[in-house]
Design a protein around this motif. Sequence first.
Motif, PDB file in Angstrom:
ATOM      1  N   GLY A 297       0.740  -1.311   0.114  1.00 24.18           N
ATOM      2  CA  GLY A 297       0.009   0.049  -0.193  1.00 24.18           C
ATOM      3  C   GLY A 297       0.907   1.424   0.172  1.00 24.18           C
ATOM      4  N   GLY A 298       0.080   2.397  -0.094  1.00 22.12           N
ATOM      5  CA  GLY A 298       0.903   3.443  -0.182  1.00 22.12           C
ATOM      6  C   GLY A 298       1.487   4.179  -1.641  1.00 22.12           C
ATOM      7  N   LEU A 322       2.158   6.643   3.238  1.00 22.67           N
ATOM      8  CA  LEU A 322       1.052   5.853   3.682  1.00 22.67           C
ATOM      9  C   LEU A 322      -0.343   6.528   3.893  1.00 22.67           C
ATOM     10  CD1 LEU A 322       2.908   3.531   6.333  1.00 22.67           C
ATOM     11  CD2 LEU A 322       2.473   2.921   3.937  1.00 22.67           C
ATOM     12  N   SER A 323      -0.183   7.996   4.475  1.00 27.37           N
ATOM     13  CA  SER A 323      -1.206   8.766   4.489  1.00 27.37           C
ATOM     14  C   SER A 323      -0.784  10.140   4.465  1.00 27.37           C
ATOM     15  CB  SER A 323      -1.959   8.433   6.094  1.00 27.37           C
ATOM     16  OG  SER A 323      -1.000   9.238   7.038  1.00 27.37           O
ATOM     17  N   ARG A 327      -5.557  10.663   5.464  1.00 22.79           N
ATOM     18  CA  ARG A 327      -6.234   9.931   4.575  1.00 22.79           C
ATOM     19  C   ARG A 327      -5.352   8.923   3.928  1.00 22.79           C
ATOM     20  NH1 ARG A 327      -9.401  13.905   0.420  1.00 22.79           N
ATOM     21  NH2 ARG A 327      -9.960  11.757  -0.470  1.00 22.79           N
ATOM     22  N   GLN A 328      -5.682   7.649   3.984  1.00 23.43           N
ATOM     23  CA  GLN A 328      -4.612   6.426   3.339  1.00 23.43           C
ATOM     24  C   GLN A 328      -4.854   6.861   1.952  1.00 23.43           C
ATOM     25  OE1 GLN A 328      -6.564   2.697   4.359  1.00 23.43           O
ATOM     26  NE2 GLN A 328      -5.136   2.492   6.136  1.00 23.43           N
ATOM     27  N   VAL A 329      -3.496   6.645   1.381  1.00 19.12           N
ATOM     28  CA  VAL A 329      -2.977   7.091   0.010  1.00 19.12           C
ATOM     29  C   VAL A 329      -2.459   6.008  -0.841  1.00 19.12           C
ATOM     30  CG1 VAL A 329      -3.307   9.478   0.349  1.00 19.12           C
ATOM     31  CG2 VAL A 329      -1.132   8.197   0.658  1.00 19.12           C
ATOM     32  N   ASP A 330      -2.345   6.033  -2.026  1.00 22.87           N
ATOM     33  CA  ASP A 330      -1.662   5.006  -3.046  1.00 22.87           C
ATOM     34  C   ASP A 330      -1.125   6.012  -3.988  1.00 22.87           C
ATOM     35  OD1 ASP A 330      -3.612   5.040  -4.716  1.00 22.87           O
ATOM     36  OD2 ASP A 330      -4.637   3.448  -3.886  1.00 22.87           O
ATOM     37  N   GLU A 350       2.373  10.333   7.033  1.00 18.27           N
ATOM     38  CA  GLU A 350       2.832   9.181   7.658  1.00 18.27           C
ATOM     39  C   GLU A 350       3.821   8.364   6.487  1.00 18.27           C
ATOM     40  OE1 GLU A 350       0.368   5.710   8.666  1.00 18.27           O
ATOM     41  OE2 GLU A 350       0.823   6.399  10.559  1.00 18.27           O
ATOM     42  N   TRP A 352       6.677   5.420   5.506  1.00 22.86           N
ATOM     43  CA  TRP A 352       7.416   4.278   5.775  1.00 22.86           C
ATOM     44  C   TRP A 352       8.737   4.318   5.446  1.00 22.86           C
ATOM     45  CZ3 TRP A 352       6.338  -0.027   8.588  1.00 22.86           C
ATOM     46  CH2 TRP A 352       7.069  -1.335   8.452  1.00 22.86           C
ATOM     47  N   ASN A 359       6.985  10.292  11.077  1.00 24.57           N
ATOM     48  CA  ASN A 359       5.985  11.172  10.754  1.00 24.57           C
ATOM     49  C   ASN A 359       6.597  12.534  10.240  1.00 24.57           C
ATOM     50  OD1 ASN A 359       3.539  10.034  11.730  1.00 24.57           O
ATOM     51  ND2 ASN A 359       4.729   9.870  13.645  1.00 24.57           N
TER      52      ASN A 359
END
Length: 369
Positions: A297-298, A322-323, A327-330, A350, A352, A359
Amino acid sequence: MSRTRRDPGSGWRRATLLALALAACRTVDEPDAGLVNAPFTAASTQPVRIIYPAAPGSFVNLAADARDAVVAIRSASKVVNGPGSLYPGGADDLALGSGFFVDDQGHVLTSERVIATARELRVVTTDGTELPAKVIGRDTRLDVALLAVEGVTEARTLALGASSALQVGEWVVALGDPFGGEVTASAGIVSALGRNRGGDLTRGDVADYAAFVQTSAPVHAGNAGGPLVNMAGEVVGICSAPEPRGGPIGFAVPIDRIKDILPMLQANGAVSRTWLGIYMHPVTPALAHELGMPDAGGALVADVVVPSPGARAGLRRGDVILSFAGRQVDSRNLPWIASTTGVGQSVALEVWRSQGIVNLTLITEAMPK
């Protein structure tokens, strides 16, 4: 006394036919056991039922309920190669396309291409009333325009649905009113979602933000700007006609994108887009495993433009966003979300990085012209 000669096989045939008839009756009368997923084989003794969502008997009620919210858009001066030229005899050389009321105060949504060249606009409702209108907001990148129609205090409106809830294969109807007073309808299914026409969405070199809904419902210049509705009568897109005569497939700008920018169009007349300043790639399961991520993801940061908001926030090549603003994103939705956040906003990221969460804070900036 003569005796009728009897075919020795006739009794067997009658018994076989009777057995088949009884089996057929049992198949019809047995209660529904649900969908049987096992493939049919010649040795199968149970009926195999394949169920598809039924097509509606007609779209008459849907079109009738929506018709008074659909309008024709006309120019005050003659139009060259407008929708009227598509019909025998050139039915109307003032026609531009269609639109629909988005609120009861007379605001109309349409395609920006429909009104792009007209200096003075008029809107015709289904009862034949012709009213002056003006453009109060437009976005050429998304191909949407917002009009204000004078003299409207109560308008029949259509509910805005959720294009994110669309599924490939479901029925949709494209509505339009090319010339005023007669709503046209073409039906089809959702053929594909998220159709982009190309372009780099990461740095502001934007060829298309629309991520079109593709449908088998034909869309031509006459119903361009009209609503694409689902079976609940909710607007899920604005019809777009890249070719005046349309074709075997149609396109619509997803309504979710339009809802995101509608407040900007109403308040400012335009969309102030922001940018990240990164190149990105999708995160595949193999890449997620390589990066030590628990799930795929992301959006992978492939490169960072310097200077840019992303660089100032501390993003690095190899990060996975990731966000964005909670909001979660890709890699598909991040460009759009980042572009419609508004200038000067403090946004939490956020990320990874090195097999852990980092952060960051990004201050949004206007997209370069």
